[in-house]
Motif scaffolding. Sequence first.
Motif, PDB file in Angstrom:
ATOM      1  N   PHE A 363      34.052 -12.027  22.635  1.00 51.10           N
ATOM      2  CA  PHE A 363      34.269 -12.189  24.081  1.00 51.10           C
ATOM      3  C   PHE A 363      33.904 -10.972  24.914  1.00 51.10           C
ATOM      4  CE2 PHE A 363      37.683 -14.782  21.978  1.00 51.10           C
ATOM      5  CZ  PHE A 363      37.028 -15.995  22.125  1.00 51.10           C
ATOM      6  N   GLY A 364      33.501  -9.876  24.290  1.00 48.85           N
ATOM      7  CA  GLY A 364      33.076  -8.712  25.044  1.00 48.85           C
ATOM      8  C   GLY A 364      34.175  -7.689  25.227  1.00 48.85           C
ATOM      9  N   THR A 365      33.782  -6.563  25.837  1.00 50.33           N
ATOM     10  CA  THR A 365      34.702  -5.457  26.066  1.00 50.33           C
ATOM     11  C   THR A 365      34.509  -4.912  27.470  1.00 50.33           C
ATOM     12  OG1 THR A 365      35.316  -3.245  25.317  1.00 50.33           O
ATOM     13  CG2 THR A 365      33.021  -3.865  25.058  1.00 50.33           C
ATOM     14  N   SER A 366      35.469  -4.146  27.950  1.00 50.45           N
ATOM     15  CA  SER A 366      35.403  -3.635  29.320  1.00 50.45           C
ATOM     16  C   SER A 366      34.373  -2.519  29.475  1.00 50.45           C
ATOM     17  CB  SER A 366      36.784  -3.119  29.752  1.00 50.45           C
ATOM     18  OG  SER A 366      37.246  -2.110  28.865  1.00 50.45           O
ATOM     19  N   ASP A 367      33.958  -1.883  28.383  1.00 59.79           N
ATOM     20  CA  ASP A 367      32.913  -0.858  28.456  1.00 59.79           C
ATOM     21  C   ASP A 367      31.577  -1.530  28.773  1.00 59.79           C
ATOM     22  OD1 ASP A 367      30.680   0.885  27.443  1.00 59.79           O
ATOM     23  OD2 ASP A 367      32.357   2.221  26.983  1.00 59.79           O
ATOM     24  N   VAL A 368      30.997  -1.206  29.937  1.00 63.18           N
ATOM     25  CA  VAL A 368      29.819  -1.928  30.438  1.00 63.18           C
ATOM     26  C   VAL A 368      28.648  -1.828  29.475  1.00 63.18           C
ATOM     27  CG1 VAL A 368      28.148  -2.083  32.316  1.00 63.18           C
ATOM     28  CG2 VAL A 368      30.544  -1.600  32.833  1.00 63.18           C
ATOM     29  N   LEU A 369      28.348  -0.637  29.000  1.00 65.46           N
ATOM     30  CA  LEU A 369      27.191  -0.454  28.116  1.00 65.46           C
ATOM     31  C   LEU A 369      27.403  -1.142  26.773  1.00 65.46           C
ATOM     32  CD1 LEU A 369      24.486   0.781  27.382  1.00 65.46           C
ATOM     33  CD2 LEU A 369      25.684   2.898  26.742  1.00 65.46           C
ATOM     34  N   ILE A 370      28.547  -0.890  26.148  1.00 66.46           N
ATOM     35  CA  ILE A 370      28.806  -1.486  24.837  1.00 66.46           C
ATOM     36  C   ILE A 370      28.854  -3.015  24.942  1.00 66.46           C
ATOM     37  CG2 ILE A 370      30.493  -1.675  22.963  1.00 66.46           C
ATOM     38  CD1 ILE A 370      31.196   1.241  23.415  1.00 66.46           C
ATOM     39  N   ASN A 371      29.455  -3.521  26.006  1.00 69.47           N
ATOM     40  CA  ASN A 371      29.508  -4.967  26.193  1.00 69.47           C
ATOM     41  C   ASN A 371      28.103  -5.552  26.320  1.00 69.47           C
ATOM     42  OD1 ASN A 371      31.031  -7.534  26.945  1.00 69.47           O
ATOM     43  ND2 ASN A 371      29.746  -7.254  28.746  1.00 69.47           N
ATOM     44  N   HIS A 372      27.252  -4.868  27.077  1.00 68.47           N
ATOM     45  CA  HIS A 372      25.863  -5.324  27.234  1.00 68.47           C
ATOM     46  C   HIS A 372      25.158  -5.391  25.882  1.00 68.47           C
ATOM     47  CE1 HIS A 372      22.007  -5.008  29.896  1.00 68.47           C
ATOM     48  NE2 HIS A 372      21.823  -5.802  28.867  1.00 68.47           N
ATOM     49  N   LEU A 373      25.336  -4.368  25.086  1.00 68.51           N
ATOM     50  CA  LEU A 373      24.665  -4.325  23.780  1.00 68.51           C
ATOM     51  C   LEU A 373      25.250  -5.341  22.804  1.00 68.51           C
ATOM     52  CD1 LEU A 373      24.202  -0.466  23.331  1.00 68.51           C
ATOM     53  CD2 LEU A 373      22.586  -2.149  24.230  1.00 68.51           C
ATOM     54  N   ILE A 374      26.554  -5.619  22.901  1.00 70.33           N
ATOM     55  CA  ILE A 374      27.168  -6.628  22.029  1.00 70.33           C
ATOM     56  C   ILE A 374      26.580  -8.004  22.320  1.00 70.33           C
ATOM     57  CG2 ILE A 374      29.299  -7.917  21.594  1.00 70.33           C
ATOM     58  CD1 ILE A 374      30.829  -5.301  21.830  1.00 70.33           C
ATOM     59  N   VAL A 375      26.502  -8.370  23.600  1.00 68.17           N
ATOM     60  CA  VAL A 375      25.958  -9.684  23.966  1.00 68.17           C
ATOM     61  C   VAL A 375      24.477  -9.767  23.601  1.00 68.17           C
ATOM     62  CG1 VAL A 375      25.562 -11.321  25.839  1.00 68.17           C
ATOM     63  CG2 VAL A 375      27.646  -9.939  25.820  1.00 68.17           C
ATOM     64  N   ALA A 376      23.748  -8.671  23.823  1.00 67.20           N
ATOM     65  CA  ALA A 376      22.339  -8.646  23.432  1.00 67.20           C
ATOM     66  C   ALA A 376      22.184  -8.806  21.925  1.00 67.20           C
ATOM     67  CB  ALA A 376      21.695  -7.348  23.906  1.00 67.20           C
ATOM     68  N   ALA A 377      23.096  -8.184  21.155  1.00 69.66           N
ATOM     69  CA  ALA A 377      23.042  -8.299  19.692  1.00 69.66           C
ATOM     70  C   ALA A 377      23.334  -9.727  19.244  1.00 69.66           C
ATOM     71  CB  ALA A 377      24.039  -7.325  19.069  1.00 69.66           C
ATOM     72  N   LYS A 378      24.302 -10.370  19.882  1.00 74.49           N
ATOM     73  CA  LYS A 378      24.618 -11.760  19.515  1.00 74.49           C
ATOM     74  C   LYS A 378      23.431 -12.672  19.814  1.00 74.49           C
ATOM     75  CE  LYS A 378      28.484 -12.375  21.747  1.00 74.49           C
ATOM     76  NZ  LYS A 378      29.725 -13.015  22.231  1.00 74.49           N
ATOM     77  N   ARG A 379      22.797 -12.458  20.966  1.00 72.85           N
ATOM     78  CA  ARG A 379      21.631 -13.279  21.291  1.00 72.85           C
ATOM     79  C   ARG A 379      20.482 -12.991  20.316  1.00 72.85           C
ATOM     80  NH1 ARG A 379      17.011 -13.587  24.525  1.00 72.85           N
ATOM     81  NH2 ARG A 379      16.714 -15.667  25.439  1.00 72.85           N
ATOM     82  N   PHE A 380      20.355 -11.736  19.887  1.00 75.50           N
ATOM     83  CA  PHE A 380      19.348 -11.369  18.893  1.00 75.50           C
ATOM     84  C   PHE A 380      19.594 -12.118  17.594  1.00 75.50           C
ATOM     85  CE2 PHE A 380      18.224  -8.626  15.279  1.00 75.50           C
ATOM     86  CZ  PHE A 380      16.862  -8.457  15.495  1.00 75.50           C
ATOM     87  N   ILE A 381      20.858 -12.148  17.151  1.00 80.01           N
ATOM     88  CA  ILE A 381      21.216 -12.885  15.933  1.00 80.01           C
ATOM     89  C   ILE A 381      20.878 -14.367  16.094  1.00 80.01           C
ATOM     90  CG2 ILE A 381      23.154 -13.633  14.480  1.00 80.01           C
ATOM     91  CD1 ILE A 381      24.492 -10.924  15.156  1.00 80.01           C
ATOM     92  N   PHE A 382      21.218 -14.927  17.250  1.00 78.13           N
ATOM     93  CA  PHE A 382      20.952 -16.345  17.523  1.00 78.13           C
ATOM     94  C   PHE A 382      19.458 -16.652  17.426  1.00 78.13           C
ATOM     95  CE2 PHE A 382      19.900 -19.541  20.824  1.00 78.13           C
ATOM     96  CZ  PHE A 382      20.564 -20.635  20.295  1.00 78.13           C
ATOM     97  N   VAL A 383      18.640 -15.816  18.053  1.00 76.26           N
ATOM     98  CA  VAL A 383      17.184 -16.039  18.051  1.00 76.26           C
ATOM     99  C   VAL A 383      16.615 -15.886  16.645  1.00 76.26           C
ATOM    100  CG1 VAL A 383      14.971 -15.161  18.899  1.00 76.26           C
ATOM    101  CG2 VAL A 383      16.924 -15.367  20.463  1.00 76.26           C
ATOM    102  N   GLN A 384      17.095 -14.881  15.911  1.00 79.43           N
ATOM    103  CA  GLN A 384      16.591 -14.664  14.546  1.00 79.43           C
ATOM    104  C   GLN A 384      16.930 -15.855  13.646  1.00 79.43           C
ATOM    105  OE1 GLN A 384      14.526 -12.215  15.580  1.00 79.43           O
ATOM    106  NE2 GLN A 384      14.763 -11.313  13.538  1.00 79.43           N
ATOM    107  N   CYS A 385      18.118 -16.421  13.835  1.00 77.16           N
ATOM    108  CA  CYS A 385      18.495 -17.592  13.034  1.00 77.16           C
ATOM    109  C   CYS A 385      17.591 -18.785  13.345  1.00 77.16           C
ATOM    110  CB  CYS A 385      19.951 -17.957  13.297  1.00 77.16           C
ATOM    111  SG  CYS A 385      21.136 -16.814  12.549  1.00 77.16           S
ATOM    112  N   ILE A 386      17.259 -18.976  14.614  1.00 76.18           N
ATOM    113  CA  ILE A 386      16.375 -20.077  14.991  1.00 76.18           C
ATOM    114  C   ILE A 386      14.993 -19.901  14.369  1.00 76.18           C
ATOM    115  CG2 ILE A 386      15.161 -21.142  16.935  1.00 76.18           C
ATOM    116  CD1 ILE A 386      17.618 -20.658  18.634  1.00 76.18           C
ATOM    117  N   LYS A 387      14.532 -18.646  14.344  1.00 71.35           N
ATOM    118  CA  LYS A 387      13.202 -18.354  13.793  1.00 71.35           C
ATOM    119  C   LYS A 387      13.213 -18.235  12.276  1.00 71.35           C
ATOM    120  CE  LYS A 387      11.602 -15.746  17.845  1.00 71.35           C
ATOM    121  NZ  LYS A 387      11.124 -14.419  18.324  1.00 71.35           N
ATOM    122  N   ASN A 388      14.422 -18.289  11.669  1.00 72.77           N
ATOM    123  CA  ASN A 388      14.554 -18.074  10.231  1.00 72.77           C
ATOM    124  C   ASN A 388      14.001 -16.711   9.804  1.00 72.77           C
ATOM    125  OD1 ASN A 388      15.885 -20.447   9.399  1.00 72.77           O
ATOM    126  ND2 ASN A 388      13.963 -21.590   9.574  1.00 72.77           N
TER     127      ASN A 388
END
Length: 432
Positions: A363-388
């Motif tokens: 669900f994210g964190t109050s730290d703006v930078l870390i939260n941004h990178l967490i969501v970006a990492a989750k989307r990265f994982i999602f895209v990599q799974c789609i691409k196998n």
Amino acid sequence: MDTLETFYKISGLKMNFEKTKAIWIGSMAGSKVRFCPNLKLDWHDGNFEVLGICFNVDLKDLWVINTKKRLDNIYGILSKWKKRNLTLMGKITVVKTLILSTLVHIFSALPNPSKAFIDQLNRILFNFIWSGKRDKIKRDYLKRNYSQGGLKMTDIPKIISSLKKFHLAHIYTLGASLHKNWEIVNPFWKDTLIAWSDFMHSYDFEESWRQNIDKNLHSSSNLTISPWIYDLTRSIKGTKVFYNKLIGYSLPLPKSCLKWENQLGCSFPWKQIFSVYCHGLRDTKLRDFQFRFIHKVIFTKRELLRMKLIDNDECSMCHTHKENIFHVYIECHVVKNFWSDFCIYLTHILHRKILITDNELLFGTSDVLINHLIVAAKRFIFVQCIKNENVDFVAFKNTIRSIYDVEYHIARRKNDFFAFNRKWALFPQTAK
């Protein structure tokens, strides 16, 4: 005509007869009698237009004659924009800016449209938002404010009701002269009073005011409106105040939030979570991803198997466990290694110990930078799974550099580095 000529001599405002149309109304409607032939007026028997609104003599089917051309334009605009790969927020922006803005005038100036028209318009708009597919999130949730887990999609019946607030000032002016036998016949004023009644019932007004307006709607009564409401109708943001009250601030949690709490066995500060991704993320694709994630419409193989779109639900990364949302983003040993490298990387470059809990990963964190990178990492994982493809942290470092470059160029274009430096100041240049 003599009166108009006198008015011209006094004010200097002269009628342009070449652009003037004349039409018979009332008992003389359709008459062939023509006055002032010397002026060569254009006598008209059909529909006529005044200030962008098309009328006919008997004032029937106003919505049909005023919306046919507009609906054709709406179809044309949406057909162009549906070819673009827009996020939910982008599509809602298109709807508000290019579609609903063209209807505000007739919503405000005409009696309320029929339910059939509103349903048709909603079908057109939500068909565009979901790319012609079935709605994945309830429409009521999309219409909520950001703090309630929504995306501020416009609620058409409520915006129509709010727009009628401009006419409450006229009712206030007439209120003193209304007598007990006065009955509301005109559909426009009846709709305006109903809008007023809805607003009163959604706000904390005195009970006597509610009874007063209800009596007027159902039979007859003297009509009084508070001077406070009169001032509100004259304010620039009056419609927004009315609309927000009708939308409501104290709403039950979306069902997806309740499902998260049941699955994880604890409650969460949802308003803070909604605020983190809506106001803390500038990248609309990341905001769109996190919105879908919280509302449980980021599908894994578990959901795709239930839809009979795939043959198995084996994890795309470890190939040993069944794939669900917790396994993909938290439990899979491949992802655990990824998050471990993620924390080690941030600890190294920020020079402080970074530990991220499972709930913060979800669900994210109050730290703006870390939260941004967490969501970006989750989307990265999602895209990599789609691409196998492999979920490799080294590859994700390139994503971090891209995020930095994009935000740097935005700050440079706006010549505003204050927010950028506050967010990225602790990031060493070698890590960017």
